[in-house]
Design an enzyme around this catalytic site. Structure first.
Site, PDB file in Angstrom:
ATOM      1  N   MET A   1      -2.519   6.324   2.899  1.00  0.00           N
ATOM      2  CA  MET A   1      -2.370   6.173   1.448  1.00  0.00           C
ATOM      3  C   MET A   1      -1.439   4.992   1.155  1.00  0.00           C
ATOM      4  O   MET A   1      -0.899   4.878   0.057  1.00  0.00           O
ATOM      5  CB  MET A   1      -1.825   7.459   0.829  1.00  0.00           C
ATOM      6  CG  MET A   1      -2.785   8.632   1.039  1.00  0.00           C
ATOM      7  SD  MET A   1      -2.667   9.904  -0.218  1.00  0.00           S
ATOM      8  CE  MET A   1      -0.973  10.391  -0.067  1.00  0.00           C
ATOM      9  N   GLY A   2      -1.246   4.119   2.145  1.00  0.00           N
ATOM     10  CA  GLY A   2      -0.430   2.926   1.936  1.00  0.00           C
ATOM     11  C   GLY A   2       1.055   3.206   2.008  1.00  0.00           C
ATOM     12  O   GLY A   2       1.484   4.258   2.479  1.00  0.00           O
ATOM     13  N   TYR A   3       1.837   2.209   1.545  1.00  0.00           N
ATOM     14  CA  TYR A   3       3.303   2.223   1.671  1.00  0.00           C
ATOM     15  C   TYR A   3       3.655   2.511   3.130  1.00  0.00           C
ATOM     16  O   TYR A   3       4.339   3.464   3.465  1.00  0.00           O
ATOM     17  CB  TYR A   3       3.952   3.244   0.719  1.00  0.00           C
ATOM     18  CG  TYR A   3       5.374   2.843   0.390  1.00  0.00           C
ATOM     19  CD1 TYR A   3       5.628   1.734  -0.427  1.00  0.00           C
ATOM     20  CD2 TYR A   3       6.453   3.514   0.917  1.00  0.00           C
ATOM     21  CE1 TYR A   3       6.925   1.334  -0.704  1.00  0.00           C
ATOM     22  CE2 TYR A   3       7.759   3.118   0.643  1.00  0.00           C
ATOM     23  CZ  TYR A   3       7.980   2.034  -0.163  1.00  0.00           C
ATOM     24  OH  TYR A   3       9.273   1.629  -0.425  1.00  0.00           O
TER      25      TYR A   3
ATOM     26  N   GLU B   1       6.604   2.763  10.151  1.00  0.00           N
ATOM     27  CA  GLU B   1       6.362   2.729  11.606  1.00  0.00           C
ATOM     28  C   GLU B   1       5.390   3.819  12.064  1.00  0.00           C
ATOM     29  O   GLU B   1       4.676   3.636  13.036  1.00  0.00           O
ATOM     30  CB  GLU B   1       7.687   2.886  12.358  1.00  0.00           C
ATOM     31  CG  GLU B   1       8.329   1.582  12.751  1.00  0.00           C
ATOM     32  CD  GLU B   1       7.425   0.655  13.563  1.00  0.00           C
ATOM     33  OE1 GLU B   1       6.882   1.096  14.597  1.00  0.00           O
ATOM     34  OE2 GLU B   1       7.241  -0.497  13.156  1.00  0.00           O
ATOM     35  N   GLY B   2       5.406   4.962  11.384  1.00  0.00           N
ATOM     36  CA  GLY B   2       4.488   6.051  11.752  1.00  0.00           C
ATOM     37  C   GLY B   2       3.043   5.585  11.647  1.00  0.00           C
ATOM     38  O   GLY B   2       2.239   5.753  12.579  1.00  0.00           O
ATOM     39  N   HIS B   3       2.704   4.964  10.502  1.00  0.00           N
ATOM     40  CA  HIS B   3       1.333   4.456  10.332  1.00  0.00           C
ATOM     41  C   HIS B   3       1.040   3.361  11.362  1.00  0.00           C
ATOM     42  O   HIS B   3      -0.053   3.301  11.932  1.00  0.00           O
ATOM     43  CB  HIS B   3       1.153   3.832   8.947  1.00  0.00           C
ATOM     44  CG  HIS B   3       1.374   4.768   7.808  1.00  0.00           C
ATOM     45  ND1 HIS B   3       2.472   4.711   6.991  1.00  0.00           N
ATOM     46  CD2 HIS B   3       0.609   5.795   7.333  1.00  0.00           C
ATOM     47  CE1 HIS B   3       2.389   5.637   6.057  1.00  0.00           C
ATOM     48  NE2 HIS B   3       1.269   6.320   6.245  1.00  0.00           N
TER      49      HIS B   3
ATOM     50  N   GLN C   1       1.091  13.655  13.996  1.00  0.00           N
ATOM     51  CA  GLN C   1       1.523  15.050  14.166  1.00  0.00           C
ATOM     52  C   GLN C   1       2.452  15.494  13.031  1.00  0.00           C
ATOM     53  O   GLN C   1       2.564  16.668  12.727  1.00  0.00           O
ATOM     54  CB  GLN C   1       2.231  15.195  15.529  1.00  0.00           C
ATOM     55  CG  GLN C   1       2.877  16.530  15.802  1.00  0.00           C
ATOM     56  CD  GLN C   1       1.868  17.674  15.842  1.00  0.00           C
ATOM     57  OE1 GLN C   1       0.692  17.469  16.169  1.00  0.00           O
ATOM     58  NE2 GLN C   1       2.317  18.876  15.506  1.00  0.00           N
TER      59      GLN C   1
ATOM     60  N   MET D   1       9.642   9.908   9.805  1.00  0.00           N
ATOM     61  CA  MET D   1       9.315   8.852   8.841  1.00  0.00           C
ATOM     62  C   MET D   1       8.272   9.361   7.850  1.00  0.00           C
ATOM     63  O   MET D   1       7.325  10.048   8.227  1.00  0.00           O
ATOM     64  CB  MET D   1       8.795   7.624   9.571  1.00  0.00           C
ATOM     65  CG  MET D   1       9.890   6.945  10.327  1.00  0.00           C
ATOM     66  SD  MET D   1       9.500   5.244  10.660  1.00  0.00           S
ATOM     67  CE  MET D   1      10.945   4.812  11.621  1.00  0.00           C
TER      68      MET D   1
END
Ligand code: PAF
Length: 280
Positions: free
Chosen positions: A28-30, A33-35, A146, A182
């Protein structure tokens, strides 16, 4: 990196060479580091990588933060380009939900507890949009964090139930140095709340330690975690759980694996986190 706004552009690019494998990272953007870690996993194991940026309105209830959900499209595109993503799908709302849209993907059981009890329509929106993204892109593999443990359980069930021809890959939660998971919503926290928010990870880690030291009562493990969160004055507990990792039913006795999870409010900001113990 190609930026596509329409389904037909995506399909043309996806099927230019049918022999190539595609990894999909729905977001969903923004991005944080997780993405980006999902994009790196996808990059490693696929010929091509697609990401989607779509703030899906149907997974927000009317009292939630859809209108204020953080957005940073230019920054997101620059970050994805740096990860060598090949294609970013950035649809408008009416590309995904045209005016005559009628179909919803409803899962009867795994959507009910935990997030589902606080956000009753959330997974209807998530499953519906992810089913559409799977059909639009037809990836070989799709990558999820996760951090959203119940989302991964719901989507794995959907993949099985509806026979989607893809592998759903769950990647580890990425944490700040102090242990806070995050999340795009961390930006809503004041300085004091940001400090206090580490309590989620502290509570879950205490639960994990209790289990690793032999505690087998679900009630006791939940109480250990609950006490830690309730001791933090800025935190308001929504739920605490020690559940079966597949069915998400609360455990009386912990026998094999357990998913420890929690949702906590800091004023109006609601954060979630979890620790999965696959085998005790
Ligand atoms: O995890 C998210 O960011 C969203 O729920 C998803 C999977 C992109 C669907 O909108």
């Amino acid at each position: 990196m190609i930026i596509a706004k329409t389904i037909s552009e995506v399909r043309t690019i996806r099927w230019e060479n049918p022999n190539l494998s595609w990894g999909l990272v729905p977001t969903m953007g923004y991005l944080h580091e997780g993405h980006l870690s999902l994009a790196r996993h996808a990059r490693k194991n696929n010929d091509r990588v697609a990401a989607t940026i779509f703030v899906n309105p149907t997974q927000f209830s009317p009292d939630e933060d859809l209108s204020t959900y953080p957005r940073a499209l230019e920054q997101d595109l620059a970050l994805l380009a740096r990860e060598n993503v090949d294609l970013v799908f950035v649809p408008a709302d009416n590309e995904i939900y045209p005016p005559d849209f009628q179909t919803e993907v409803h899962l009867k059981q795994v959507t009910q507890p935990l997030e589902g009890s606080s956000r009753p329509t959330h997974f209807l929106g998530v499953a519906t949009v992810v089913a559409k993204l799977f059909n639009i892109i037809q990836p070989t593999r799709a990558y999820f964090g996760q951090k959203d443990a119940q989302q991964t359980v719901v989507l794995k069930q959907m993949v099985r139930d509806l026979n989607f021809n893809l592998e759903l890959v769950v990647c580890p939660t990425v944490r700040e140095p102090d242990g806070l998971a995050m999340s795009s919503r961390n930006k809503y926290l004041s300085v004091a709340e940001r400090k206090a928010a580490v309590v989620l990870n502290r509570a879950l880690t205490a639960g994990e330690t209790a289990v690793s030291q032999g505690e087998r009562s679900g009630d006791t493990v939940r109480q250990i975690m609950r006490d830690i969160i309730n001791a933090e004055p800025l935190a308001r507990l929504d739920y605490i759980s020690a559940a079966d990792p597949l069915t998400l039913v609360e455990l009386g006795q912990i026998k094999t694996g357990v998913l420890l999870s929690t949702a906590v409010f800091f004023r109006t900001t609601r954060l979630i986190d979890n620790l999965l113990i696959e085998r005790i």
